[in-house]
Scaffold this active site. Structure first.
Site, PDB file in Angstrom:
ATOM      1  N   GLU A 116      -3.354  17.364 -13.490  1.00 40.68           N
ATOM      2  CA  GLU A 116      -3.975  18.004 -14.645  1.00 40.68           C
ATOM      3  C   GLU A 116      -3.100  19.117 -15.223  1.00 40.68           C
ATOM      4  OE1 GLU A 116      -6.429  17.047 -16.235  1.00 40.68           O
ATOM      5  OE2 GLU A 116      -6.879  18.768 -17.514  1.00 40.68           O
ATOM      6  N   ASP A 117      -2.479  19.894 -14.354  1.00 39.23           N
ATOM      7  CA  ASP A 117      -1.837  21.115 -14.826  1.00 39.23           C
ATOM      8  C   ASP A 117      -0.309  21.161 -14.743  1.00 39.23           C
ATOM      9  OD1 ASP A 117      -4.353  22.065 -15.338  1.00 39.23           O
ATOM     10  OD2 ASP A 117      -4.532  23.162 -13.451  1.00 39.23           O
TER      11      ASP A 117
END
Ligand code: MN
Length: 740
Positions: A91-92
């Site tokens: 996600e990051d």
């Protein structure tokens, strides 16, 4: 927040936290396991390098903390620890799911993928689709339960470190936690995590309430410890004589559940008698566990008088969450009732950690556990199509928190059902077809209707009839999400069929009256009969509730606009037969709030987003700063309010303010005194507009207890009345109870 630490110190701290993570898990880990975890850790450190949390700390602190919760508090193994360390990587950071799969294999990639999907859901800013998001999240239970378990750990750590967030985000995250995460944790048996999530949820949604109770618990800590000590001193000797290895500890109720109890039972903090329980955890061989529990029960009750109505044996029949324990309430030292929980170390671990611990002790040859059954059931329910995400989530939630009762089948098998389950719920729990065709039940050999509410221990045999079909009113009494979903789906099919027929009938009838049924006429009819959609119209024609004479009214109205003008005016005061009997008229100008029989008058204002007017279908929403706001049920914000802040929604009902009186039940107690009753009735009748409907008095050993139903106009009156009653000599307590 100032954050000033050198890189060197920071790296030291990261290494220390990583060591901490492995410390508690080393026993069960092989060298290979440890190597794999190390690899995941290095990967995550590299991936998140340079990233910081809102507090200013290195980002990697978060995945380490989540992995620690996963390992210690949930008791999951290597794969889950690795997935937890990697849960925010896709996600990051610049790494992809493929990278993870190549590096750590298919299973871990799948779990991380599930977690990434969920995290994308909750980042969605459009709150109106939140219910749909929750649904998608619940659906991941279908793939791999570990996804939800790790997500719960992630949420817990985010809640623990939420101080650095802006206020509005805190509120949203906290409400979401109370709405869906805490119930899920509960259902998966993660009691500690559930309690912490709820307490933190309360801390950010109602800080004053939280701090108040928190302070009170802190103050009573010392007294509580003394109490537990005096309790254990009494039984210590006998337990030791019987060679028990055991620990006795106090277990304080969570802040959230104390607050819930205060609210539901309308009592003060001091009036809650079971704020803490005493827990006896003993060492035992698996084959001796149950026997030992009852032996300890016998020792405890030799010294303290048990309350026979409060014995719960979750050992013989564990809860569907896997929970096992023997609970009794006894008259403890100082004449206080206290709950005593007796359980082995194994049971204790399951009770604290839930799902994972449950499986640790499960042997493959054992028959399907109740938690398995629940998950399988859940999968079935998840598969059935239901268009409305909000209903789905609400129905699902229904089953997360409910207490359980146990029902016997005719063959003597036990089945767990939620409290208040009816014979029909039971029928659906056996098989969908049996539910659909259910006509009644034999409960303990007595014939009962399908809405009969079952009690623990009932033996139930379902009676079916081939001509039976699901009915709309069934939804009024079933409580399991399984039954609800199935009935709704069946009704929808049936409704469509009837509507199709209705459309044909209507086309024919209109043709005979020389009117062509096109979009325009359909719309005219929908508004003429005050319906919502064309489907409603066709359905009503199909099932005959819209009769030919009414259709004629429509055609006359259409042909003669002038005449119809007057007809319509006249109709306003004589509701047409197609409408509900309790249709709201012009006099219904004021709202009351709460469930039936318990409605209250409260100050409210209308929401600006949808501007409701009297008679609209509305609900109340408790805002933080602006009191109670009234929204229309079809307000564009309604879904998001309900999904995110369901606990702040109040049912609102229009009433005729010129006539309304409320029935209130009061319980009065005190010491019996000559003339008390006549004084009591005098006080009540001296209060204007208050009528006593009935009054029951009992007096035992000089103690007086009275229950009465009075009818009053509003809360203020009630307050005044109770104040006056309290002034009577001999009266100790006046309380409002919910039912007589
Ligand atoms: Mn995270």
């Amino acid at each position: 927040m100032a954050y000033n630490v050198s890189v060197e110190e920071e790296n030291k701290e990261i290494a220390k936290r990583y060591k901490d993570l492995l410390k508690g898990t080393y026993k069960s880990l092989t060298t290979d396991n440890k190597k794999d975890i190390r690899r995941a850790f290095d990967f995550a450190v590299e991936a998140h390098s340079g990233q910081r949390r809102r507090t200013g700390e290195p980002y990697i602190y978060h995945p380490i903390a989540v992995a620690k919760i996963v390992a210690y508090e949930i008791g999951l193994g290597t794969k889950s620890i690795i997935a937890a360390l990697l849960h925010d990587v896709v996600e990051d950071t610049h790494h992809t799911l493929d990278d993870i799969e190549q590096e750590f294999g298919e299973t871990i990639a799948r779990i991380v993928n599930g977690l990434t999907k969920i995290s994308r859901l909750s980042k969605d800013q459009d709150a109106s689709i939140q219910a749909e998001n929750f649904r998608k999240m619940i659906l991941t239970l279908n793939d791999d339960v570990r996804v939800i378990l790790i997500k719960l750990a992630d949420r817990l750590h985010n809640m623990q470190t939420m101080d650095a967030m802006p206020d509005h985000k805190q509120l949203k995250i906290a409400s979401e936690t109370l709405y869906i995460y805490a119930p899920l944790a509960h259902r998966l048996g993660l009691y500690n995590i559930k309690n912490e999530l709820e307490d933190l949820g309360l801390k950010y949604t109602e800080p004053e309430v939280f701090n108040d109770i928190f302070g009170k618990i802190k103050n009573s800590k010392e007294g509580q410890e003394k109490y537990i000590l005096s309790f254990s001193n009494v039984i210590k000797e006998t337990l030791t004589k019987e060679n028990f290895k055991y620990k006795i500890k106090g277990r304080t109720k969570s802040i959230y559940s104390i607050r819930k109890k205060m609210r539901v039972q309308d009592v003060t903090y001091d009036e809650i008698y079971d704020k803490f329980a005493i827990r006896i955890v003993y060492k035992s061989e698996p084959s001796q566990e149950k026997f030992d529990a009852w032996k300890i029960y016998s020792i405890v009750t030799d010294h303290f008088q048990p309350n026979p109505t409060r014995l719960r044996d979750w050992i013989t029949q564990p809860k569907t969450t896997g929970y096992e324990s023997l609970h009794i309430t006894v008259m403890g030292p100082l004449g206080h009732w206290v709950e005593v929980q007796i359980r082995s170390e194994r049971m204790d671990e399951i009770a604290e950690k839930g799902y994972a611990a449950h499986y640790k002790y499960k042997h493959s040859k054992e028959k399907e556990s109740s938690l398995d059954t629940w998950l399988n059931r859940l999968r079935e329910t998840l598969e059935s199509p239901d268009v409305n995400a909000f209903d789905f989530v609400e129905d699902f939630k229904l089953n997360l928190y409910s207490d359980e009762i146990f029902i016997f089948t005719p063959k003597g098998e036990l089945k767990a059902m939620p409290t208040d389950a009816t014979a029909l719920d039971f029928a659906f729990s056996i098989h969908t077809e049996i539910g659909m065709k259910c006509r009644g039940a034999k409960v303990n050999n007595k014939l009962c209707p399908i809405n009969h509410v079952l009690k623990s221990g009932d033996q139930v045999e379902i009676i079916t009839a081939t001509e039976q079909t699901p009915k709309l009113r069934w939804l009024d009494f079933v409580v399991t999400s399984r039954a609800r979903t199935r009935i709704k789906a069946a009704l929808k099919d049936e409704q469509k069929e009837i509507a199709n027929e209705g459309k044909e009938i209507l086309t024919r009838k209109m043709r005979s009256m020389k009117i062509k049924l096109n979009k325009a006429t359909i719309n005219e009819m929908v508004s003429f009969f005050k319906l919502k959609t064309s489907l409603d119209l066709f359905y009503r024609v199909g099932n005959g509730s819209l009769e030919s004479s009414q259709l004629k009214d429509f055609t006359i109205q259409r042909r003669n606009a002038f005449l119809s003008f007057f007809k319509k005016r006249m109709k306003r005061n004589t509701p047409s037969p197609t409408l509900h009997k309790n249709e709201i008229n012009d006099n219904f100008d004021m709202l009351v709030f709460g469930q039936e029989e318990e409605e209250e008058q409260l100050d409210y204002s209308y929401a600006k987003c949808c501007n409701p007017i009297p008679g609209d279908n509305v609900f109340g929403f408790l805002t933080i700063n602006e009191g109670l706001k009234v929204h229309k049920k079809d307000c564009p914000n309604a879904v998001s309010l309900q999904a995110n802040y369901a606990y702040r929604i109040m049912k609102a009902t229009w009433i005729d303010s010129s006539q309304q009186n409320f029935n209130v039940f009061l319980k009065v107690s005190g010491t019996d005194d000559f003339g008390l009753v006549s004084q009591l009735t005098r006080v009540i009748s001296n209060n204007m507009h208050v009528n006593i409907h009935n009054l029951n008095i009992s007096s035992v050993d000089g103690l007086f207890e009275g229950q009465m139903t009075i009818s009053i106009k509003n809360n203020k009156q009630l307050q005044k009345l109770t104040d006056n009653i309290k002034k009577i000599k001999g009266i100790n307590k006046v309380e409002r109870i919910h039912k007589q």
